[in-house]
Design an enzyme around this catalytic site. Structure first.
Site, short mmCIF file in Angstrom:
data_model
loop_
_atom_site.label_atom_id
_atom_site.label_comp_id
_atom_site.label_asym_id
_atom_site.label_seq_id
_atom_site.Cartn_x
_atom_site.Cartn_y
_atom_site.Cartn_z
N LYS A 65 0.81 -1.23 0.00
CA LYS A 65 0.00 0.00 0.00
C LYS A 65 0.84 1.28 0.00
O LYS A 65 0.43 2.29 -0.56
CB LYS A 65 -0.96 0.01 1.19
CG LYS A 65 -2.15 -0.93 1.04
CD LYS A 65 -3.11 -0.77 2.20
CE LYS A 65 -4.36 -1.62 2.01
NZ LYS A 65 -5.35 -1.38 3.07
N ASP A 101 -10.23 3.31 2.05
CA ASP A 101 -10.49 2.76 3.39
C ASP A 101 -11.21 3.77 4.29
O ASP A 101 -12.09 3.41 5.07
CB ASP A 101 -9.18 2.34 4.06
CG ASP A 101 -8.67 0.99 3.54
OD1 ASP A 101 -9.47 0.23 2.96
OD2 ASP A 101 -7.47 0.71 3.71
P1 NAP Z 1 -0.97 -3.00 11.13
O1 NAP Z 1 -0.52 -1.91 10.24
O2 NAP Z 1 -0.07 -4.15 11.40
O3 NAP Z 1 -1.36 -2.31 12.55
C1 NAP Z 1 -1.81 -3.08 13.63
C2 NAP Z 1 -1.91 -2.19 14.88
O4 NAP Z 1 -2.40 -3.01 15.95
C3 NAP Z 1 -0.56 -1.64 15.35
O5 NAP Z 1 -0.75 -0.39 15.96
C4 NAP Z 1 -0.14 -2.69 16.38
O6 NAP Z 1 0.76 -2.21 17.35
C5 NAP Z 1 -1.47 -2.99 17.05
N1 NAP Z 1 -1.45 -4.26 17.74
C6 NAP Z 1 -1.12 -5.47 17.24
N2 NAP Z 1 -1.21 -6.40 18.20
C7 NAP Z 1 -1.58 -5.77 19.34
C8 NAP Z 1 -1.82 -6.19 20.69
N3 NAP Z 1 -1.69 -7.47 21.04
N4 NAP Z 1 -2.17 -5.24 21.59
C9 NAP Z 1 -2.30 -3.95 21.25
N5 NAP Z 1 -2.08 -3.48 20.00
C10 NAP Z 1 -1.73 -4.38 19.06
O7 NAP Z 1 -2.33 -3.65 10.61
P2 NAP Z 1 -3.52 -2.93 9.79
O8 NAP Z 1 -3.27 -3.08 8.35
O9 NAP Z 1 -3.72 -1.57 10.36
O10 NAP Z 1 -4.74 -3.90 10.14
C11 NAP Z 1 -5.24 -4.03 11.46
C12 NAP Z 1 -6.46 -4.95 11.46
O11 NAP Z 1 -7.49 -4.37 10.70
C13 NAP Z 1 -6.20 -6.32 10.83
O12 NAP Z 1 -6.89 -7.28 11.57
C14 NAP Z 1 -6.79 -6.20 9.44
O13 NAP Z 1 -7.24 -7.43 8.93
C15 NAP Z 1 -7.97 -5.27 9.70
N6 NAP Z 1 -8.36 -4.46 8.53
C16 NAP Z 1 -9.67 -4.47 8.16
C17 NAP Z 1 -10.10 -3.70 7.08
C18 NAP Z 1 -11.54 -3.71 6.66
O14 NAP Z 1 -11.84 -3.24 5.54
N7 NAP Z 1 -12.45 -4.17 7.47
C19 NAP Z 1 -9.16 -2.89 6.40
C20 NAP Z 1 -7.83 -2.89 6.82
C21 NAP Z 1 -7.44 -3.68 7.91
P3 NAP Z 1 2.32 -2.64 17.31
O15 NAP Z 1 2.88 -1.94 16.11
O16 NAP Z 1 2.82 -2.15 18.62
O17 NAP Z 1 2.34 -4.14 17.17
#
Ligand code: NAP
Length: 284
Positions: A65, A101
């Protein structure tokens, strides 16, 4: 005309985009092909050159992305502010990047009766999805955004200096800081997602008020967070609404066709995706 569309990612097998875009074309009576393409990081430049000549548009998922941006000819202001592109329109051999998004979550929340405008938003997580959500919430007139995250520098990177909000440690999540304060709570962490062991330690942070809750995770359809919301009688939804709306907005960008986005998204959420058991999974 038959639209030539695709989604790229690494891995890509898990993506629901071909299902959703296929249903959109079917519902609108439009011809086209939407392929899932496995593109590794070192193949990204070659893919964008292929797309210039052979596609009308493509979506982008993890991990491309941000990496795709240097290969584009133009990028719209919101995608630029997110530092991430999930939709590329190809016109006359030129690649223009967008990010749908933010409008995906905005529209999903509006459908829940919980618009950003005038709301206090508690955002859990500060990764890629949280960044798009945070920018859109501020653009749409949220009163304040409180970002809860493990690494403060990550939170500060998504909440521009001087904007309406603050960054708090994830460990500070409580009824006082979150449930009693927020009008809207959005989980943008993978906590509770199928295939990950990690989940919330507890849900008392939901207490103290009547927030609307959106968990952007959509597998399982009812996460433990949504179950806790349902038990408390809170209005809540999973991330399928965001996913479907971002796809509908992407299709509009690809084709320029005019149609009622809400009608189409609601159709997909209520009936259109159920053939593979991907129901709306709403609760509350
Ligand atoms: P990302 O860039 O990896 O970000 C994940 C975030 O969650 C980071 O801030 C991370 O913190 C935090 N995190 C991870 N594990 C954690 C824990 N155990 N406790 C507290 N914080 C935690 O991922 P993303 O792309 O933003 O996606 C996040 C989620 O949203 C995923 O499950 C994805 O499938 C979903 N999503 C859904 C859509 C939709 O259209 N519905 C779109 C995009 C994403 P750290 O960096 O400290 O690990």
């Amino acid at each position: 005309m038959a639209w030539r569309l695709a989604v790229i990612g690494d891995p890509i097998a898990h993506t629901l985009s071909p299902l959703i875009q296929g249903k959109i074309m079917e519902k609108l009576g439009v011809e086209g092909d939407y392929a899932a393409c496995h593109v590794r990081p070192e193949e990204l430049g070659r893919f964008t050159e292929y797309a210039r000549e052979n596609l009308d548009g493509f979506n982008i998922t993890i991990p491309h992305k941000s990496a795709v941006i240097p290969f584009l000819d133009e990028i719209d202001a919101y995608a630029q502010s997110c530092g991430a592109v999930n939709t590329v329109r190809v016109r006359d051999g030129k690649l223009c990047g967008f990010n749908t998004d933010g409008d995906g979550i905005r529209a999903a929340l509006e459908q829940m009766g919980a618009p950003f405008a005038g709301s206090r938003v508690a955002l859990l997580g500060a990764g890629g999805a949280a960044r798009s959500i945070c920018r859109k919430a501020l653009d749409c007139g949220a009163d304040a955004v409180r970002v809860f995250c493990r690494r403060p520098e990550q939170g500060e990177a998504i909440l521009p200096a001087g904007s309406r909000g603050e960054v708090l440690p994830f460990s500070a999540l409580s009824a006082e800081t979150c449930g009693a304060w927020a009008d809207i709570i959005i989980n943008a962490t993978p906590l509770g997602m199928s295939g990950t062991a990690a989940d919330f330690a507890g849900f008392s942070f939901l207490d103290g008020g009547r927030p609307a809750v959106c968990d952007i995770v959509y597998k399982p359809a009812e996460t433990s967070l949504l179950k806790a919301c349902r038990e408390r009688g809170l209005v809540c939804r999973n991330g399928l609404g965001m996913l479907v709306y971002q796809a509908v907005y992407a299709f509009r960008i690809f084709t320029g066709l005019s149609f009622d986005e809400d009608d189409l998204a609601v159709f997909l959420l209520r009936r259109g995706l159920t053939s593979r058991g991907e129901g709306a999974g709403t609760a509350g």
